[in-house]
Write a protein that holds these residues in place. Structure first.
Motif, mmCIF file in Angstrom:
data_model
loop_
_atom_site.group_PDB
_atom_site.id
_atom_site.type_symbol
_atom_site.label_atom_id
_atom_site.label_comp_id
_atom_site.label_asym_id
_atom_site.label_seq_id
_atom_site.Cartn_x
_atom_site.Cartn_y
_atom_site.Cartn_z
ATOM 1 N N CYS A 1 -1.441 -5.739 -8.484
ATOM 2 C CA CYS A 1 -2.436 -4.656 -8.608
ATOM 3 C C CYS A 1 -3.584 -4.873 -7.642
ATOM 4 C CB CYS A 1 -2.964 -4.568 -10.033
ATOM 5 S SG CYS A 1 -2.049 -3.461 -11.084
ATOM 6 N N GLU A 2 -4.046 -6.088 -7.555
ATOM 7 C CA GLU A 2 -5.144 -6.404 -6.635
ATOM 8 C C GLU A 2 -4.732 -6.113 -5.191
ATOM 9 O OE1 GLU A 2 -6.245 -10.482 -7.347
ATOM 10 O OE2 GLU A 2 -6.785 -10.066 -9.443
ATOM 11 N N ASP A 3 -3.510 -6.472 -4.832
ATOM 12 C CA ASP A 3 -3.021 -6.224 -3.480
ATOM 13 C C ASP A 3 -2.937 -4.727 -3.191
ATOM 14 O OD1 ASP A 3 -2.752 -8.966 -3.092
ATOM 15 O OD2 ASP A 3 -0.598 -8.965 -3.534
ATOM 16 N N TYR A 4 -2.401 -3.969 -4.143
ATOM 17 C CA TYR A 4 -2.290 -2.517 -3.936
ATOM 18 C C TYR A 4 -3.676 -1.872 -3.867
ATOM 19 C CZ TYR A 4 2.660 -3.117 -4.988
ATOM 20 O OH TYR A 4 3.975 -3.517 -4.968
ATOM 21 N N THR A 5 -4.608 -2.371 -4.658
ATOM 22 C CA THR A 5 -5.975 -1.847 -4.617
ATOM 23 C C THR A 5 -6.589 -2.094 -3.247
ATOM 24 O OG1 THR A 5 -6.262 -2.136 -6.990
ATOM 25 C CG2 THR A 5 -8.275 -2.017 -5.664
ATOM 26 N N GLN A 6 -6.380 -3.275 -2.729
ATOM 27 C CA GLN A 6 -6.909 -3.593 -1.403
ATOM 28 C C GLN A 6 -6.276 -2.689 -0.340
ATOM 29 O OE1 GLN A 6 -6.248 -7.640 -0.056
ATOM 30 N NE2 GLN A 6 -8.089 -7.553 1.211
ATOM 31 N N LYS B 1 -4.922 7.104 1.975
ATOM 32 C CA LYS B 1 -3.796 8.037 1.846
ATOM 33 C C LYS B 1 -2.459 7.301 1.834
ATOM 34 C CE LYS B 1 -6.347 11.818 3.860
ATOM 35 N NZ LYS B 1 -6.414 12.846 4.883
ATOM 36 N N PHE B 2 -2.477 6.074 1.352
ATOM 37 C CA PHE B 2 -1.290 5.219 1.304
ATOM 38 C C PHE B 2 -0.554 5.502 -0.010
ATOM 39 C CE2 PHE B 2 0.132 0.494 1.803
ATOM 40 C CZ PHE B 2 1.423 0.911 2.042
ATOM 41 N N ALA B 3 0.287 6.521 0.016
ATOM 42 C CA ALA B 3 0.969 6.991 -1.196
ATOM 43 C C ALA B 3 1.769 5.897 -1.882
ATOM 44 C CB ALA B 3 1.874 8.176 -0.849
ATOM 45 N N GLU B 4 2.451 5.066 -1.088
ATOM 46 C CA GLU B 4 3.291 4.020 -1.665
ATOM 47 C C GLU B 4 2.460 3.017 -2.469
ATOM 48 O OE1 GLU B 4 3.452 5.021 1.513
ATOM 49 O OE2 GLU B 4 5.499 5.745 1.773
ATOM 50 N N ALA B 5 1.242 2.742 -2.015
ATOM 51 C CA ALA B 5 0.391 1.802 -2.753
ATOM 52 C C ALA B 5 -0.011 2.394 -4.100
ATOM 53 C CB ALA B 5 -0.843 1.441 -1.924
ATOM 54 N N TYR B 6 -0.368 3.681 -4.124
ATOM 55 C CA TYR B 6 -0.678 4.337 -5.399
ATOM 56 C C TYR B 6 0.555 4.346 -6.303
ATOM 57 C CZ TYR B 6 -5.205 6.159 -3.865
ATOM 58 O OH TYR B 6 -6.509 6.282 -3.439
ATOM 59 N N ASN C 1 3.214 2.316 -6.294
ATOM 60 C CA ASN C 1 3.528 0.976 -6.807
ATOM 61 C C ASN C 1 2.493 0.486 -7.812
ATOM 62 O OD1 ASN C 1 5.846 0.875 -5.261
ATOM 63 N ND2 ASN C 1 4.862 -0.190 -3.576
ATOM 64 N N ARG C 2 1.215 0.750 -7.532
ATOM 65 C CA ARG C 2 0.189 0.314 -8.476
ATOM 66 C C ARG C 2 0.344 1.071 -9.795
ATOM 67 N NH1 ARG C 2 -6.208 0.681 -7.187
ATOM 68 N NH2 ARG C 2 -5.796 2.870 -7.667
ATOM 69 N N GLY C 3 0.727 2.336 -9.716
ATOM 70 C CA GLY C 3 0.968 3.103 -10.928
ATOM 71 C C GLY C 3 2.079 2.500 -11.775
ATOM 72 N N ILE C 4 3.125 2.060 -11.121
ATOM 73 C CA ILE C 4 4.233 1.404 -11.831
ATOM 74 C C ILE C 4 3.739 0.135 -12.521
ATOM 75 C CG2 ILE C 4 6.405 0.143 -11.509
ATOM 76 C CD1 ILE C 4 7.058 2.217 -9.282
ATOM 77 N N VAL C 5 2.978 -0.658 -11.793
ATOM 78 C CA VAL C 5 2.479 -1.918 -12.355
ATOM 79 C C VAL C 5 1.547 -1.649 -13.531
ATOM 80 C CG1 VAL C 5 1.166 -4.029 -11.907
ATOM 81 C CG2 VAL C 5 2.747 -3.158 -10.182
ATOM 82 N N TYR C 6 0.624 -0.693 -13.376
ATOM 83 C CA TYR C 6 -0.262 -0.362 -14.486
ATOM 84 C C TYR C 6 0.546 0.057 -15.713
ATOM 85 C CZ TYR C 6 -4.752 -0.395 -11.944
ATOM 86 O OH TYR C 6 -5.881 -0.759 -11.260
ATOM 87 N N GLY C 7 1.598 0.827 -15.509
ATOM 88 C CA GLY C 7 2.439 1.238 -16.629
ATOM 89 C C GLY C 7 3.080 0.046 -17.312
ATOM 90 N N ALA D 1 -1.053 6.834 -14.937
ATOM 91 C CA ALA D 1 -0.929 8.277 -14.736
ATOM 92 C C ALA D 1 -1.796 8.744 -13.574
ATOM 93 C CB ALA D 1 -1.313 9.017 -16.019
ATOM 94 N N LEU D 2 -3.012 8.237 -13.489
ATOM 95 C CA LEU D 2 -3.897 8.632 -12.382
ATOM 96 C C LEU D 2 -3.289 8.263 -11.037
ATOM 97 C CD1 LEU D 2 -7.403 7.615 -13.789
ATOM 98 C CD2 LEU D 2 -6.561 9.934 -13.382
ATOM 99 N N ASP D 3 -2.789 7.048 -10.926
ATOM 100 C CA ASP D 3 -2.203 6.614 -9.656
ATOM 101 C C ASP D 3 -0.933 7.390 -9.325
ATOM 102 O OD1 ASP D 3 -4.157 4.803 -9.001
ATOM 103 O OD2 ASP D 3 -2.953 3.022 -9.397
ATOM 104 N N LEU D 4 -0.097 7.616 -10.311
ATOM 105 C CA LEU D 4 1.147 8.339 -10.049
ATOM 106 C C LEU D 4 0.873 9.789 -9.648
ATOM 107 C CD1 LEU D 4 3.419 6.849 -12.839
ATOM 108 C CD2 LEU D 4 3.524 6.389 -10.375
ATOM 109 N N HIS D 5 -0.101 10.414 -10.267
ATOM 110 C CA HIS D 5 -0.457 11.780 -9.874
ATOM 111 C C HIS D 5 -1.018 11.799 -8.456
ATOM 112 C CE1 HIS D 5 0.408 14.256 -13.361
ATOM 113 N NE2 HIS D 5 -0.020 13.258 -14.122
ATOM 114 N N HIS D 6 -1.803 10.799 -8.122
ATOM 115 C CA HIS D 6 -2.353 10.718 -6.769
ATOM 116 C C HIS D 6 -1.214 10.522 -5.760
ATOM 117 C CE1 HIS D 6 -6.141 10.499 -4.552
ATOM 118 N NE2 HIS D 6 -5.474 9.734 -3.697
#
Length: 82
Positions: free
Chosen positions: A15-20, A27-32, A34-40, A49-54
């Motif tokens: 999560c920290e890596d994706y946030t960075q 506009k790095f869709a893949e980071a949002y 992947n971070r959405g998956i991890v948060y889930g 949900a916020l990251d996946l929608h983004h």
């Protein structure tokens, strides 16, 4: 590095890596995505949900339809979890 940490089971580090990555490129869709998956997986469904929608919106603008559909499916699964 996020993918590596994720595969090692180090979800908080991932999560920290994706946030960075998002901070460096907003506009790095893949980071949002992947971070959405991890948060889930961490049980933080609101942030997931916020990251996946983004990610979904970015994929749509970037015309990455396969990724867009994948995220739609993840959002649907997440709604069933919540």
């Amino acid at each position: 590095m996020g993918v590596i940490h994720f595969r090692l089971g180090e979800k908080k580090k991932a999560c920290e890596d994706y946030t960075q990555a998002i901070q460096l490129e907003g506009k790095f869709a893949e980071a949002y995505h992947n971070r959405g998956i991890v948060y889930g997986q961490l049980g933080n469904y609101e942030k997931a949900a916020l990251d996946l929608h983004h990610a979904k919106n970015l994929y749509h603008v970037q015309e990455k339809e396969e990724n867009y559909q994948e995220v739609l499916n993840l959002i649907e699964e997440l709604q069933q979890e919540d």
